[in-house]
Design a protein around this motif. Structure first.
Motif, PDB file in Angstrom:
ATOM      1  N   GLN A 122      -2.496   5.403 -36.395  1.00  0.00           N
ATOM      2  CA  GLN A 122      -3.266   4.930 -37.542  1.00  0.00           C
ATOM      3  C   GLN A 122      -2.337   4.618 -38.725  1.00  0.00           C
ATOM      4  N   ILE A 123      -1.364   5.493 -38.944  1.00  0.00           N
ATOM      5  CA  ILE A 123      -0.417   5.260 -40.043  1.00  0.00           C
ATOM      6  C   ILE A 123       0.467   4.055 -39.740  1.00  0.00           C
ATOM      7  N   LEU A 124       0.827   3.859 -38.489  1.00  0.00           N
ATOM      8  CA  LEU A 124       1.617   2.687 -38.090  1.00  0.00           C
ATOM      9  C   LEU A 124       0.884   1.398 -38.481  1.00  0.00           C
ATOM     10  N   ALA A 125      -0.405   1.329 -38.194  1.00  0.00           N
ATOM     11  CA  ALA A 125      -1.198   0.144 -38.555  1.00  0.00           C
ATOM     12  C   ALA A 125      -1.289  -0.005 -40.069  1.00  0.00           C
ATOM     13  N   GLN A 126      -1.484   1.107 -40.756  1.00  0.00           N
ATOM     14  CA  GLN A 126      -1.570   1.096 -42.211  1.00  0.00           C
ATOM     15  C   GLN A 126      -0.239   0.652 -42.827  1.00  0.00           C
ATOM     16  N   ALA A 127       0.862   1.139 -42.269  1.00  0.00           N
ATOM     17  CA  ALA A 127       2.192   0.762 -42.771  1.00  0.00           C
ATOM     18  C   ALA A 127       2.462  -0.724 -42.534  1.00  0.00           C
ATOM     19  N   ALA A 128       2.045  -1.226 -41.378  1.00  0.00           N
ATOM     20  CA  ALA A 128       2.226  -2.651 -41.091  1.00  0.00           C
ATOM     21  C   ALA A 128       1.465  -3.498 -42.112  1.00  0.00           C
ATOM     22  N   ASP A 129       0.247  -3.075 -42.430  1.00  0.00           N
ATOM     23  CA  ASP A 129      -0.559  -3.791 -43.412  1.00  0.00           C
ATOM     24  C   ASP A 129       0.102  -3.759 -44.793  1.00  0.00           C
ATOM     25  N   ALA A 130       0.790  -2.670 -45.096  1.00  0.00           N
ATOM     26  CA  ALA A 130       1.455  -2.528 -46.394  1.00  0.00           C
ATOM     27  C   ALA A 130       2.858  -3.141 -46.398  1.00  0.00           C
ATOM     28  N   GLU A 131       3.269  -3.711 -45.256  1.00  0.00           N
ATOM     29  CA  GLU A 131       4.618  -4.258 -45.087  1.00  0.00           C
ATOM     30  C   GLU A 131       5.683  -3.198 -45.359  1.00  0.00           C
ATOM     31  N   ASP A 132       5.381  -1.974 -44.934  1.00  0.00           N
ATOM     32  CA  ASP A 132       6.274  -0.837 -45.111  1.00  0.00           C
ATOM     33  C   ASP A 132       6.997  -0.584 -43.784  1.00  0.00           C
ATOM     34  N   GLU A 133       8.091  -1.290 -43.600  1.00  0.00           N
ATOM     35  CA  GLU A 133       8.862  -1.207 -42.352  1.00  0.00           C
ATOM     36  C   GLU A 133       9.440   0.184 -42.128  1.00  0.00           C
ATOM     37  N   GLY A 134       9.839   0.858 -43.194  1.00  0.00           N
ATOM     38  CA  GLY A 134      10.430   2.187 -43.057  1.00  0.00           C
ATOM     39  C   GLY A 134       9.457   3.184 -42.451  1.00  0.00           C
TER      40      GLY A 134
END
Length: 155
Positions: free
Chosen positions: A119-131
């Motif tokens: 879930q966080i992976l999808a959220q990070a992708a949406d936020a363009e947070d590669e780290g």
């Protein structure tokens, strides 16, 4: 508005909230593994004592990485055990000395961690947070193999 590393501030705040829940879950999973290491009894003692130590050491590294990631995206990591207990998606295990029960408890915890990390992976992708996305991807890959091994141990 963006933060100092170029991420959307609102999306970063949402990620911090999710990462703090994950951090809490990791802390409880860590303590469960540590407890099993200390308290395991029976025929599997020697192999499980060593395995549980390996697992809790891996978990401890991830606790530190998660807290530092939260700081990197300009959040504040939870740092009180009472907060971990209330925020965790993993239940604290007590008085488990039986090998299969301990392994099954860890298996359930890792299954939950993988679910949360996806879930966080999808959220990070949406936020363009590669780290954050990269961190979650690495954890998922490692833990999927561990889940397979724990399931194989249980038969």
């Amino acid at each position: 508005m963006t933060n100092s590393i170029g991420l959307d501030e609102q999306k970063s705040e949402q990620l911090v909230a999710a990462l703090n829940i994950l951090l809490s879950s990791y802390q409880i999973q860590y303590m469960n593994a540590r407890s099993f290491h200390w308290n395991i009894k029976g025929r599997e003692f020697f192999e499980l004592h060593v395995k549980f130590e390996e697992i809790y050491n891996q978990l401890l590294l991830k606790v530190d990485e998660l807290a530092e990631r939260i700081l990197t995206i300009e959040g504040t990591p939870l740092h009180a055990f009472s907060d971990y207990l209330s925020a965790s998606e993993i239940v604290e295990a007590k008085d488990i000395q039986n090998g299969p029960e301990a392994v099954a408890t860890l298996l359930a915890g890792f299954t939950q961690l993988i679910k949360s990390q996806r879930q966080i992976l999808a959220q990070a992708a949406d936020a363009e947070d590669e780290g954050t996305a990269s961190l979650m991807s690495d954890y998922i890959t490692e833990q999927e193999k561990l889940v397979w091994m724990l399931k194989a141990y249980l038969g």
